[in-house]
Design a protein around this motif. Structure first.
Motif, PDB file in Angstrom:
ATOM      1  N   THR A  39      17.686 -70.570 -63.020  1.00  0.00           N
ATOM      2  CA  THR A  39      17.773 -72.029 -62.926  1.00  0.00           C
ATOM      3  C   THR A  39      16.444 -72.565 -62.419  1.00  0.00           C
ATOM      4  O   THR A  39      15.688 -71.850 -61.739  1.00  0.00           O
ATOM      5  N   TRP A  40      16.180 -73.842 -62.733  1.00  0.00           N
ATOM      6  CA  TRP A  40      14.897 -74.462 -62.394  1.00  0.00           C
ATOM      7  C   TRP A  40      15.112 -75.844 -61.800  1.00  0.00           C
ATOM      8  O   TRP A  40      16.069 -76.540 -62.152  1.00  0.00           O
ATOM      9  N   THR A  41      14.199 -76.253 -60.924  1.00  0.00           N
ATOM     10  CA  THR A  41      14.194 -77.625 -60.436  1.00  0.00           C
ATOM     11  C   THR A  41      13.783 -78.571 -61.550  1.00  0.00           C
ATOM     12  O   THR A  41      13.231 -78.156 -62.572  1.00  0.00           O
ATOM     13  N   GLU A  42      14.057 -79.847 -61.360  1.00  0.00           N
ATOM     14  CA  GLU A  42      13.594 -80.849 -62.317  1.00  0.00           C
ATOM     15  C   GLU A  42      12.066 -80.906 -62.323  1.00  0.00           C
ATOM     16  O   GLU A  42      11.414 -80.657 -61.305  1.00  0.00           O
ATOM     17  N   ALA A  43      11.490 -81.206 -63.490  1.00  0.00           N
ATOM     18  CA  ALA A  43      10.036 -81.281 -63.614  1.00  0.00           C
ATOM     19  C   ALA A  43       9.485 -82.459 -62.818  1.00  0.00           C
ATOM     20  O   ALA A  43      10.035 -83.561 -62.852  1.00  0.00           O
ATOM     21  N   VAL A  44       8.397 -82.219 -62.081  1.00  0.00           N
ATOM     22  CA  VAL A  44       7.705 -83.240 -61.298  1.00  0.00           C
ATOM     23  C   VAL A  44       6.279 -83.364 -61.814  1.00  0.00           C
ATOM     24  O   VAL A  44       5.575 -82.354 -61.956  1.00  0.00           O
ATOM     25  N   ARG A  45       5.854 -84.578 -62.094  1.00  0.00           N
ATOM     26  CA  ARG A  45       4.494 -84.817 -62.591  1.00  0.00           C
ATOM     27  C   ARG A  45       3.485 -84.479 -61.503  1.00  0.00           C
ATOM     28  O   ARG A  45       3.602 -84.919 -60.346  1.00  0.00           O
ATOM     29  N   GLY A  97       6.612 -77.766 -51.476  1.00  0.00           N
ATOM     30  CA  GLY A  97       7.199 -76.962 -52.538  1.00  0.00           C
ATOM     31  C   GLY A  97       7.141 -77.578 -53.910  1.00  0.00           C
ATOM     32  O   GLY A  97       7.858 -77.137 -54.813  1.00  0.00           O
ATOM     33  N   GLY A  98       6.307 -78.596 -54.086  1.00  0.00           N
ATOM     34  CA  GLY A  98       6.158 -79.227 -55.390  1.00  0.00           C
ATOM     35  C   GLY A  98       6.949 -80.508 -55.564  1.00  0.00           C
ATOM     36  O   GLY A  98       6.950 -81.084 -56.654  1.00  0.00           O
ATOM     37  N   ALA A  99       7.623 -80.968 -54.506  1.00  0.00           N
ATOM     38  CA  ALA A  99       8.402 -82.209 -54.617  1.00  0.00           C
ATOM     39  C   ALA A  99       7.494 -83.421 -54.779  1.00  0.00           C
ATOM     40  O   ALA A  99       7.816 -84.360 -55.525  1.00  0.00           O
ATOM     41  N   THR A 100       6.347 -83.423 -54.078  1.00  0.00           N
ATOM     42  CA  THR A 100       5.366 -84.509 -54.192  1.00  0.00           C
ATOM     43  C   THR A 100       3.973 -83.897 -54.270  1.00  0.00           C
ATOM     44  O   THR A 100       3.732 -82.797 -53.755  1.00  0.00           O
ATOM     45  N   TRP A 101       3.061 -84.634 -54.906  1.00  0.00           N
ATOM     46  CA  TRP A 101       1.704 -84.147 -55.123  1.00  0.00           C
ATOM     47  C   TRP A 101       0.687 -85.211 -54.754  1.00  0.00           C
ATOM     48  O   TRP A 101       0.938 -86.408 -54.918  1.00  0.00           O
ATOM     49  N   ARG A 102      -0.472 -84.756 -54.264  1.00  0.00           N
ATOM     50  CA  ARG A 102      -1.596 -85.626 -53.950  1.00  0.00           C
ATOM     51  C   ARG A 102      -2.856 -85.088 -54.618  1.00  0.00           C
ATOM     52  O   ARG A 102      -2.948 -83.896 -54.917  1.00  0.00           O
ATOM     53  N   GLN A 103      -3.831 -85.961 -54.815  1.00  0.00           N
ATOM     54  CA  GLN A 103      -5.096 -85.558 -55.406  1.00  0.00           C
ATOM     55  C   GLN A 103      -6.031 -85.011 -54.332  1.00  0.00           C
ATOM     56  O   GLN A 103      -6.164 -85.598 -53.255  1.00  0.00           O
ATOM     57  N   GLY A 104      -6.672 -83.878 -54.629  1.00  0.00           N
ATOM     58  CA  GLY A 104      -7.705 -83.342 -53.764  1.00  0.00           C
ATOM     59  C   GLY A 104      -9.077 -83.623 -54.345  1.00  0.00           C
ATOM     60  O   GLY A 104      -9.211 -84.093 -55.473  1.00  0.00           O
ATOM     61  N   GLU A 105     -10.119 -83.322 -53.566  1.00  0.00           N
ATOM     62  CA  GLU A 105     -11.461 -83.508 -54.098  1.00  0.00           C
ATOM     63  C   GLU A 105     -11.773 -82.396 -55.090  1.00  0.00           C
ATOM     64  O   GLU A 105     -11.112 -81.353 -55.114  1.00  0.00           O
TER      65      GLU A 105
END
Length: 214
Positions: A39-45, A97-105
């Protein structure tokens, strides 16, 4: 378009690149399985919807993912003025764990004429490491950078090997001895070569890994 998988026991993390609009623009998505892929979590952009255009990616030139528990770091190449329409590297990182993402340099800097192609990335307990082909003008070098905050900021890039193949992917692995191992295709001879980063942060060229004689 492209995919990368990182496993640790029954946990599997996937980074998938696929078209997100009618123009064929690539977006990147993360999914996690905690039961070996059943099973997999829902896709997160992963990349922001308004981020710069992505360079052409496909199998063999994939976006790449590094994982250390719930800390994840993704890397891909932007579209710009470098060789074959490539540009700088782009980074996204997650601490949940991939729920939210931020931009790095960007490890490679942001000059549009820089083609940072075929990135590879790996996480150790204390750092994230990246290598890539640095392509500007006639230069084709293997460069490397490291991050101590899971991809938010990066050290100044160093040249690992000043002359390498221009069009082959790289592989990066972490050893239990605190070393990081980069496998890449060299130039003249075009054999697979190994470079090793020691615990003090210095890269050493170890030469060809076999008598290919290409």
């Amino acid at each position: 378009h492209c995919v990368d998988l990182v496993s640790d026991g029954d946990r599997v993390d996937m980074l998938l690149g696929k078209p997100v609009d009618d123009s064929g623009r690539t977006g990147f998505f993360h999914r996690r399985s905690n039961d070996g892929g059943a099973t997999w979590t829902e896709a997160v952009r992963v990349d922001p919807a308004n981020s710069p255009a992505v360079a052409k990616h496909g199998r063999g030139h994939d976006a790449r993912l590094a994982v250390n528990g719930d800390h994840l770091t993704a890397v891909w190449t932007l579209k710009a003025e470098g060789p074959l329409g490539s540009g700088p590297l782009s980074i996204a990182y997650s601490s949940d764990g991939g729920a939210t993402w931020r931009q790095g340099e960007s490890p490679s800097g942001d000059a549009p004429a820089t083609g940072a192609r075929f990135p590879a990335i790996v996480a150790t307990d204390g750092e994230v490491h990246a290598v890539w082909i640095h392509a500007v003008g006639q230069e084709r070098a293997l460069r490397a950078s490291a991050s101590k905050d899971h991809g938010k900021t990066w050290t100044k890039p160093v040249v690992v090997d000043p002359v390498i193949c221009a069009c082959c992917w790289n592989t990066l692995r972490a050893g239990q001895d605190g070393k990081v191992y980069a496998l890449y295709r060299n130039h003249n001879r075009s054999d697979m070569h190994l470079a090793v980063r020691n615990a003090e942060g210095d890269w050493q060229l170890k030469g060809a890994v076999g008598a290919f004689d290409w």
